[in-house]
Design a protein around this motif. Structure first.
Motif, PDB file in Angstrom:
ATOM      1  N   LEU A 162       0.832  -1.208   0.000  1.00 32.59           N
ATOM      2  CA  LEU A 162       0.000   0.000   0.000  1.00 32.59           C
ATOM      3  C   LEU A 162       0.865   1.256   0.000  1.00 32.59           C
ATOM      4  CD1 LEU A 162      -2.794  -1.092   2.520  1.00 32.59           C
ATOM      5  CD2 LEU A 162      -3.113  -0.612   0.077  1.00 32.59           C
ATOM      6  N   LEU A 163       1.901   1.256   0.832  1.00 32.78           N
ATOM      7  CA  LEU A 163       2.794   2.418   0.870  1.00 32.78           C
ATOM      8  C   LEU A 163       3.513   2.597  -0.466  1.00 32.78           C
ATOM      9  CD1 LEU A 163       4.265   1.986   4.465  1.00 32.78           C
ATOM     10  CD2 LEU A 163       2.848   3.899   3.650  1.00 32.78           C
ATOM     11  N   ASP A 164       3.888   1.472  -1.088  1.00 35.30           N
ATOM     12  CA  ASP A 164       4.560   1.540  -2.384  1.00 35.30           C
ATOM     13  C   ASP A 164       3.617   2.126  -3.444  1.00 35.30           C
ATOM     14  OD1 ASP A 164       6.896   0.914  -4.032  1.00 35.30           O
ATOM     15  OD2 ASP A 164       5.590  -0.579  -4.991  1.00 35.30           O
ATOM     16  N   ALA A 165       2.362   1.682  -3.442  1.00 37.06           N
ATOM     17  CA  ALA A 165       1.387   2.219  -4.405  1.00 37.06           C
ATOM     18  C   ALA A 165       1.122   3.697  -4.131  1.00 37.06           C
ATOM     19  CB  ALA A 165       0.086   1.421  -4.323  1.00 37.06           C
ATOM     20  N   HIS A 166       1.089   4.067  -2.873  1.00 36.27           N
ATOM     21  CA  HIS A 166       0.902   5.474  -2.495  1.00 36.27           C
ATOM     22  C   HIS A 166       2.071   6.306  -3.008  1.00 36.27           C
ATOM     23  CE1 HIS A 166      -0.323   8.906   0.006  1.00 36.27           C
ATOM     24  NE2 HIS A 166       0.944   8.981   0.422  1.00 36.27           N
ATOM     25  N   GLY A 167       3.285   5.780  -2.802  1.00 30.28           N
ATOM     26  CA  GLY A 167       4.476   6.513  -3.246  1.00 30.28           C
ATOM     27  C   GLY A 167       4.519   6.687  -4.756  1.00 30.28           C
ATOM     28  N   GLN A 168       3.948   5.741  -5.504  1.00 29.43           N
ATOM     29  CA  GLN A 168       3.936   5.840  -6.968  1.00 29.43           C
ATOM     30  C   GLN A 168       2.731   6.611  -7.494  1.00 29.43           C
ATOM     31  OE1 GLN A 168       4.707   2.134  -9.102  1.00 29.43           O
ATOM     32  NE2 GLN A 168       5.564   1.244  -7.235  1.00 29.43           N
ATOM     33  N   GLY A 169       1.881   7.110  -6.572  1.00 33.00           N
ATOM     34  CA  GLY A 169       0.725   7.892  -7.001  1.00 33.00           C
ATOM     35  C   GLY A 169      -0.427   7.064  -7.511  1.00 33.00           C
ATOM     36  N   LYS A 170      -0.417   5.741  -7.248  1.00 31.77           N
ATOM     37  CA  LYS A 170      -1.507   4.882  -7.728  1.00 31.77           C
ATOM     38  C   LYS A 170      -2.649   4.821  -6.716  1.00 31.77           C
ATOM     39  CE  LYS A 170       1.608   2.108 -10.535  1.00 31.77           C
ATOM     40  NZ  LYS A 170       2.304   0.816 -10.699  1.00 31.77           N
ATOM     41  N   LEU A 171      -2.342   5.126  -5.442  1.00 31.61           N
ATOM     42  CA  LEU A 171      -3.350   5.238  -4.396  1.00 31.61           C
ATOM     43  C   LEU A 171      -3.080   6.528  -3.622  1.00 31.61           C
ATOM     44  CD1 LEU A 171      -3.449   1.620  -2.846  1.00 31.61           C
ATOM     45  CD2 LEU A 171      -5.274   2.686  -4.151  1.00 31.61           C
ATOM     46  N   ARG A 172      -4.114   7.014  -2.949  1.00 32.06           N
ATOM     47  CA  ARG A 172      -3.953   8.192  -2.101  1.00 32.06           C
ATOM     48  C   ARG A 172      -4.416   7.799  -0.693  1.00 32.06           C
ATOM     49  NH1 ARG A 172      -7.445  11.233  -4.333  1.00 32.06           N
ATOM     50  NH2 ARG A 172      -6.192  11.937  -6.091  1.00 32.06           N
ATOM     51  N   LEU A 173      -3.463   7.271   0.110  1.00 35.95           N
ATOM     52  CA  LEU A 173      -3.818   6.747   1.428  1.00 35.95           C
ATOM     53  C   LEU A 173      -4.211   7.891   2.369  1.00 35.95           C
ATOM     54  CD1 LEU A 173      -0.962   4.107   1.933  1.00 35.95           C
ATOM     55  CD2 LEU A 173      -3.312   3.692   1.165  1.00 35.95           C
ATOM     56  N   PRO A 174      -5.309   7.743   3.109  1.00 36.67           N
ATOM     57  CA  PRO A 174      -5.708   8.787   4.060  1.00 36.67           C
ATOM     58  C   PRO A 174      -4.662   9.020   5.154  1.00 36.67           C
ATOM     59  CG  PRO A 174      -7.515   7.264   3.659  1.00 36.67           C
ATOM     60  CD  PRO A 174      -6.302   6.666   3.015  1.00 36.67           C
ATOM     61  N   ASP A 175      -3.968   7.935   5.565  1.00 38.09           N
ATOM     62  CA  ASP A 175      -2.990   8.061   6.660  1.00 38.09           C
ATOM     63  C   ASP A 175      -1.827   7.099   6.383  1.00 38.09           C
ATOM     64  OD1 ASP A 175      -1.538   8.323   8.948  1.00 38.09           O
ATOM     65  OD2 ASP A 175      -3.073   7.497  10.291  1.00 38.09           O
ATOM     66  N   PRO A 176      -0.765   7.589   5.729  1.00 36.43           N
ATOM     67  CA  PRO A 176       0.375   6.708   5.429  1.00 36.43           C
ATOM     68  C   PRO A 176       1.002   6.074   6.672  1.00 36.43           C
ATOM     69  CG  PRO A 176       0.498   8.706   4.127  1.00 36.43           C
ATOM     70  CD  PRO A 176      -0.609   8.927   5.122  1.00 36.43           C
ATOM     71  N   LYS A 177       0.801   6.668   7.878  1.00 36.44           N
ATOM     72  CA  LYS A 177       1.330   6.045   9.091  1.00 36.44           C
ATOM     73  C   LYS A 177       0.517   4.805   9.467  1.00 36.44           C
ATOM     74  CE  LYS A 177       3.298  10.274  11.034  1.00 36.44           C
ATOM     75  NZ  LYS A 177       3.216  11.248  12.143  1.00 36.44           N
ATOM     76  N   ASP A 178      -0.702   4.743   8.992  1.00 36.21           N
ATOM     77  CA  ASP A 178      -1.559   3.562   9.186  1.00 36.21           C
ATOM     78  C   ASP A 178      -2.111   3.209   7.802  1.00 36.21           C
ATOM     79  OD1 ASP A 178      -3.210   1.555   9.980  1.00 36.21           O
ATOM     80  OD2 ASP A 178      -4.551   2.796  11.207  1.00 36.21           O
ATOM     81  N   PRO A 179      -1.235   2.653   6.938  1.00 38.16           N
ATOM     82  CA  PRO A 179      -1.562   2.556   5.502  1.00 38.16           C
ATOM     83  C   PRO A 179      -2.848   1.785   5.195  1.00 38.16           C
ATOM     84  CG  PRO A 179       0.425   1.311   6.051  1.00 38.16           C
ATOM     85  CD  PRO A 179       0.092   2.125   7.253  1.00 38.16           C
ATOM     86  N   ALA A 180      -3.172   0.777   5.992  1.00 38.81           N
ATOM     87  CA  ALA A 180      -4.324  -0.063   5.660  1.00 38.81           C
ATOM     88  C   ALA A 180      -5.651   0.657   5.864  1.00 38.81           C
ATOM     89  CB  ALA A 180      -4.295  -1.344   6.491  1.00 38.81           C
ATOM     90  N   ARG A 181      -5.701   1.568   6.849  1.00 41.80           N
ATOM     91  CA  ARG A 181      -6.974   2.212   7.174  1.00 41.80           C
ATOM     92  C   ARG A 181      -7.475   3.058   6.003  1.00 41.80           C
ATOM     93  NH1 ARG A 181      -8.512   6.928   9.360  1.00 41.80           N
ATOM     94  NH2 ARG A 181      -6.346   7.595   9.727  1.00 41.80           N
ATOM     95  N   GLY A 182      -8.708   2.799   5.588  1.00 42.55           N
ATOM     96  CA  GLY A 182      -9.305   3.549   4.483  1.00 42.55           C
ATOM     97  C   GLY A 182      -8.751   3.206   3.114  1.00 42.55           C
ATOM     98  N   SER A 183      -7.913   2.139   3.040  1.00 40.92           N
ATOM     99  CA  SER A 183      -7.309   1.779   1.736  1.00 40.92           C
ATOM    100  C   SER A 183      -8.315   1.083   0.823  1.00 40.92           C
ATOM    101  CB  SER A 183      -6.110   0.856   1.959  1.00 40.92           C
ATOM    102  OG  SER A 183      -6.537  -0.399   2.488  1.00 40.92           O
ATOM    103  N   GLY A 184      -9.349   0.464   1.395  1.00 40.73           N
ATOM    104  CA  GLY A 184     -10.326  -0.273   0.582  1.00 40.73           C
ATOM    105  C   GLY A 184      -9.871  -1.658   0.176  1.00 40.73           C
ATOM    106  N   TRP A 185      -8.630  -2.023   0.552  1.00 44.38           N
ATOM    107  CA  TRP A 185      -8.106  -3.351   0.190  1.00 44.38           C
ATOM    108  C   TRP A 185      -8.443  -4.325   1.314  1.00 44.38           C
ATOM    109  CZ3 TRP A 185      -2.228  -4.742  -0.701  1.00 44.38           C
ATOM    110  CH2 TRP A 185      -2.138  -5.946  -1.417  1.00 44.38           C
ATOM    111  N   ILE A 186      -9.298  -5.304   1.016  1.00 47.38           N
ATOM    112  CA  ILE A 186      -9.804  -6.243   2.023  1.00 47.38           C
ATOM    113  C   ILE A 186      -9.142  -7.594   1.819  1.00 47.38           C
ATOM    114  CG2 ILE A 186     -11.844  -7.459   2.870  1.00 47.38           C
ATOM    115  CD1 ILE A 186     -13.496  -5.044   1.786  1.00 47.38           C
TER     116      ILE A 186
END
Length: 988
Positions: A162-186
């Motif tokens: 999730l952090l890697d996808a966030h860093g590449q601009g493919k996801l916009r994580l609500p809280d990178p310190k808690d990457p899973a929260r709000g990610s939608g990935w179940i």
């Protein structure tokens, strides 16, 4: 700063004393590990291992019994050394925390994460095994520890991705310190992971969904592809083998319809699937589902929304029956028979872990809708809850709880030997002794006695669960196709039934259960098919081409619009089921028809099918009803194709079933051709007249030649035709918008007829037409004036053309012209001829055929010496030389042979020829019905062999071949006797 206290006492507190297989070997192993510790500068560990005492004895036994633990200790003695400073419990907690931090470590990469997870996992597994074997940890704690480790590793990999996808601009994580929260990935853990019951070398079963509307998703349209790619990487991080090993083998096959869905499925699509197509085994699987990584809140919300699907408040009886069918297809052994210890599958075998799990889950599915306290994931607590609610007895609860943990210990011991994913006890005495010692038994005999007693106890309770359920497997044996893994006993049953590739068959049948075809999308249809499966597989197995039969049946199902009526009919009608199996296993031609055009199967639903004879009147009435009403030209042609296809199939089915004989089948195929080709002629005539008008006094007659003329068509025959026409003598052209001269008019109309009958449409081809038997063959016009035909036959026709004319029969067109043609054909055949000359020319023609088209083998029945052509030549020569008994003109070869004049053929010869014809007709009708290509002697479908024996009333294939060979020898002898100019050959 206070210095960390150096531990001087080892922190393991064993409760078991284990005995090694070989005491001397065990001490040497321990000494080598002590040396490895010393080399690594771990002096306190080296000194400890070199000492004597209960702990050293235990470790020596453990390392002697488990090559996995021994090799790990030798490679990484620091794992043992750490136990001077903290307990196993504390160290495992520290590993879980370190795993959680690994994903967020500075400069972490996929490669460094994979290495860290593998090293942590190896250490944790070593410690878990050591605690388990020493008795310090109960089995319930062992499975919890293994599951917690799998959770932590999966979470770390998911957070990293999730952090890697966030860093590449493919996801916009609500809280990178808690990457899973709000990610939608179940990420749901299923099976033993979901229930916190992992075994030592278990796969982890994951199902992955995503919410495209979650805050982190930038482009919902790209979400399926993005999360599927992330899931693929997740699997790679966890299960790829590197120099550091692997973390967990990962299985994604419990997702909806895994053969045709992406690795990550949108939540809405998943909910729709479960609601519309979800099966009861999938409901059972969802009992244990638990969010283990990713967006835990979204996972919990998804499972909450799924609750009405999993936990039904009101169970209808069909659903209860299907719940039982999940495993009731495995027959309950009811405690009979000895259970072998060696080679027994602790998980899937009789009395094994799976039976306890299923015992619990079936009760949960039935009662959990009304009682929320029965919805737990873990097996043993649910045994307690079921007993508290009165669903099972306290005795069953206690017995199954005891045996569950005992069998789980056995399973762990098997896997702890070499860290292999196996559930099967070894066959060798020494290896079985090893397992017994790992479990603290005195030896193999004591363990075997306890193990058998455990299995029998489980089996007794499991069998009682299904005592009131009717048996589905019809005495066939174990047949279970639920879940995603092949059941070993089912594979054995399928092999015993005659299937060569049992695993492929399991995959095909699981596809039916997934509802991939329209015919299996309703729950009721799937339940009917589940009930039918044992009888179906038994019937297919008896065709002796069982695998092909199932594959063809699968192709048939793929084209059906609905199936409840069909499945019910097959279940209640064993004869029809057997017929279906015969078609699929022995008759590729019929199977191809039924697969390409499933609607032809509707005809089999007619209860009178096998009692009604397909004579001309029957077929004529059916055809008239099928094409009645005002219809467009193309629609008429398509309906003729549909009708002919269905009726060819049904005539063939009657022949297969033995309700008509081969001769009647030949007449039925020919009547069908007469009627449909005449109907096509009528449609063409009317259509052609709209543009080109009509010729004054114009009339057409169709003359059937070859097998059509003699009413001996087979399922695969071409049709030989001659189109004859007549018109007023002074007619010069047609009266339509685009007028044509008579010869041009009828030639063009014949070309239109050829296209109407032979051109492929969406409904296939009606018949392949051959017009080469017309006057002058391919060089002459396609349509012939009646006067030209009469003149040609009297003045220019060759002997072979008159022989062909012996089978000519008017099949359609103007009734008066047909009568005229028939009378003229009879007159031509009655013309005086030089018998010796006719025989000589026939012999010359037969020799030429033998030279240019030699037979492939004995089964080339048409071309072999003494085969069909010889019989046809005998009949035709007799006909045109006046050597048949007087009476009504006949065209069928069988009828001509039966009426050979006594002066031409003695009664014994005549009988021989008639018997030969019946044999050849039976074989060719059945072979052409079943096969689309040549009969290959070395690759005969066994089912076809059986059909050929049935239709010839012979005991085995060797006898049939000998009979065929002897018959052809006799026919060639008779052929020589009757047609050669030399002196007659003496009879045997």
């Amino acid at each position: 700063m206070a210095r960390k206290k150096i531990g001087t006492e080892w922190q393991l507190r064993p409760t078991l004393a284990l005995r090694p297989l070989d005491g001397d070997h065990a001490r040497r192993e321990l000494s080598e590990i002590a040396d490895a510790a010393a080399e690594d500068g771990l002096s306190r560990l080296g000194k400890f291992l070199a000492g004597k005492g209960p702990l050293q004895d235990l470790l020596a036994a453990v390392f002697d019994l488990s090559s996995f633990l021994r090799d790990t200790a030798r490679r990484r003695p620091a794992i043992l050394d750490a136990l001077f400073d903290e307990t196993i419990e504390a160290r495992l907690n520290g590993i879980d925390e370190a795993v959680d931090r690994a994903a967020r470590a500075e400069n972490v990469s996929e490669t460094s994460l994979m290495m860290a997870l593998r090293q942590f996992k190896a250490e944790a597994h070593f410690l878990v095994a050591l605690a388990d074997l020493s008795g310090e940890a109960e089995t319930a704690l062992t499975v919890r520890r293994l599951s917690d480790l799998a959770d932590a590793c999966t979470r770390a990999a998911v957070d990293f991705l999730l952090l890697d996808a966030h860093g590449q601009g493919k996801l916009r994580l609500p809280d990178p310190k808690d990457p899973a929260r709000g990610s939608g990935w179940i990420v749901l853990g299923m099976g033993k992971l979901g229930a916190h019951e992992l075994n030592f070398s278990s796969d982890i079963d994951l199902v992955v969904f995503f919410d495209p509307e979650s805050p982190a998703v930038i482009d919902p349209l790209d979400a399926t592809d993005l999360f599927s790619r992330l899931t693929r990487r997740l699997v790679r991080i966890l299960q790829d083998r590197t120099e550091h090993g692997y973390v967990f083998r990962t299985d994604l096959r419990l997702r909806p319809d895994p053969g045709s869905t992406p690795l990550a499925i949108p939540v809405e699509a998943a909910l729709r699937y479960y609601e519309a197509r979800g099966q009861n085994w999938e409901r059972a699987a969802m009992i244990k589902a638990r969010p283990v990584a990713g967006d835990l809140a979204a996972g919990a919300a998804f499972l909450k929304e799924l609750q009405p699907y999993v936990w039904r408040k009101y169970m209808d009886y069909a659903a209860i029956a299907d719940v039982h069918s999940i495993k009731r297809q495995i027959h309950a052994h009811k405690g009979h028979g000895e259970i072998a210890v060696k080679g027994h599958n602790v998980k899937l075998g009789r009395g094994g872990i799976r039976e306890i799990e299923f015992f619990v889950q079936t009760q949960q599915l039935i009662a959990g809708g009304r009682f929320p306290e029965l919805r737990g994931r873990e097996t043993v607590p649910m045994l307690g809850a079921l007993a508290a609610r009165g669903w099972i007895t306290a005795e069953a609860r206690d017995a199954l709880t005891r045996q569950y943990w005992f069998l789980r210990r056995v399973e762990h011991a098997i896997q702890m030997v070499a860290d292999e994913q196996t559930h099967i006890l070894p066959e060798e005495d020494e290896e079985l002794e090893r397992i017994a010692l790992m479990l603290g038994f005195a030896g193999e005999a004591e363990f075997a006695e306890a193990f058998r007693a455990s299995l029998h106890q489980v089996e007794r309770h499991y069998a009682a669960l299904f005592e009131t359920a009717p048996e589905l497997s019809a005495g066939v044996g174990n047949l279970v196709f639920t879940g995603d893994v092949d059941d070993p006993d089912t594979l054995q049953t399928l092999h015993r039934l005659g299937f060569q590739r049992p695993s492929d068959i399991c995959r095909v049948i699981r596809g039916w259960h997934f509802g991939r075809y329209r015919v299996t999308q309703s729950a009721e249809a799937r339940e009917r098919l589940t009930e039918l499966a044992p009888a179906l597989l038994k019937a297919f197995g008896q065709t002796r081409r069982a695998d092909e039969a199932v594959i063809r049946f699968d192709e048939f199902l793929a084209g059906l619009p609905a199936g409840i009526q069909l499945f019910s009919l097959l279940q209640s009608n064993p004869a029809l089921l057997k017929l279906m199996a015969t078609i699929m296993g022995a008759a590729p031609r019929l199977a191809a028809i039924i697969t390409r055009r499933p609607h032809v199967f509707d005809g089999l639903l007619d209860p009178a099918l096998l009692t009604e004879l397909p004579d001309r009147a029957y077929l004529s009435a059916r055809l008239a009803a099928f094409i009645e009403g005002e219809r467009a030209y193309e629609d008429v042609l398509d309906r003729l194709r549909i009708f002919a296809s269905e009726q060819k199939f049904l005539i063939g089915v009657r022949l297969l079933a033995g309700s008509i004989d081969p001769a009647r089948a030949g007449r039925a195929f020919s009547d069908l051709a007469d009627l449909t080709i005449e109907a096509a002629l009528n449609a063409v005539t009317a259509e052609f007249a709209q543009r080109h008008g009509r010729i004054a006094g114009g009339r057409v007659a169709l003359l059937g030649m070859g097998k059509l003329g003699s009413r001996e068509l087979t399922a695969g025959s071409d049709v030989d035709l001659i189109l004859l026409y007549d018109h007023d003598a002074d007619a010069e052209e047609s009266d339509g918008e685009k007028s044509l001269a008579p010869s041009h008019y009828y030639s063009r109309m014949t070309q239109r007829l050829i296209a109407a009958v032979s051109a492929p449409t969406a409904e296939g081809v009606l018949y392949e037409l051959d017009l080469r038997l017309r006057p002058s063959g391919n060089k002459g016009p396609v349509a012939t004036h009646i006067d030209a035909f009469k003149k040609y036959q009297r003045q220019d026709a060759w002997t072979w053309e008159h022989m062909a004319l012996a089978r000519a029969r008017a099949i359609g067109g103007d009734a008066e012209l047909c009568t005229e043609v028939e009378e003229d054909v009879a007159a031509v055949l009655a013309l005086p001829r030089d018998g010796a000359n006719v025989k000589a020319e026939a012999l010359e023609m037969r020799a030429l055929i033998e030279k240019e088209k030699p037979p492939r083998d004995l089964w080339d029945i048409k071309l072999i010496p003494g085969g069909l052509i010889d019989l046809e030549f005998i009949a035709q020569v007799a006909d045109i030389t006046g050597n048949i008994e007087p009476g009504r003109r006949v065209t069928a070869t069988a009828d001509v042979l039966a009426r050979l004049a006594p002066g031409f053929a003695a009664a014994g010869v005549r009988q021989e020829l008639c018997e030969a014809w019946r044999l050849y007709l039976a074989l060719t009708q059945m072979i052409r019905l079943c096969l689309t290509g040549e009969f290959q002697r070395d690759d005969v479908p066994p089912g076809l062999s059986d059909l050929l024996l049935a239709v010839t009333d012979l005991p085995d294939f060797g006898v049939l071949e000998a009979h065929l060979k002897e018959t052809s020898r006799k026919v060639r002898k008779d052929f020589d006797l009757l047609l050669r100019a030399e002196a007659p050959i003496s009879r045997d």
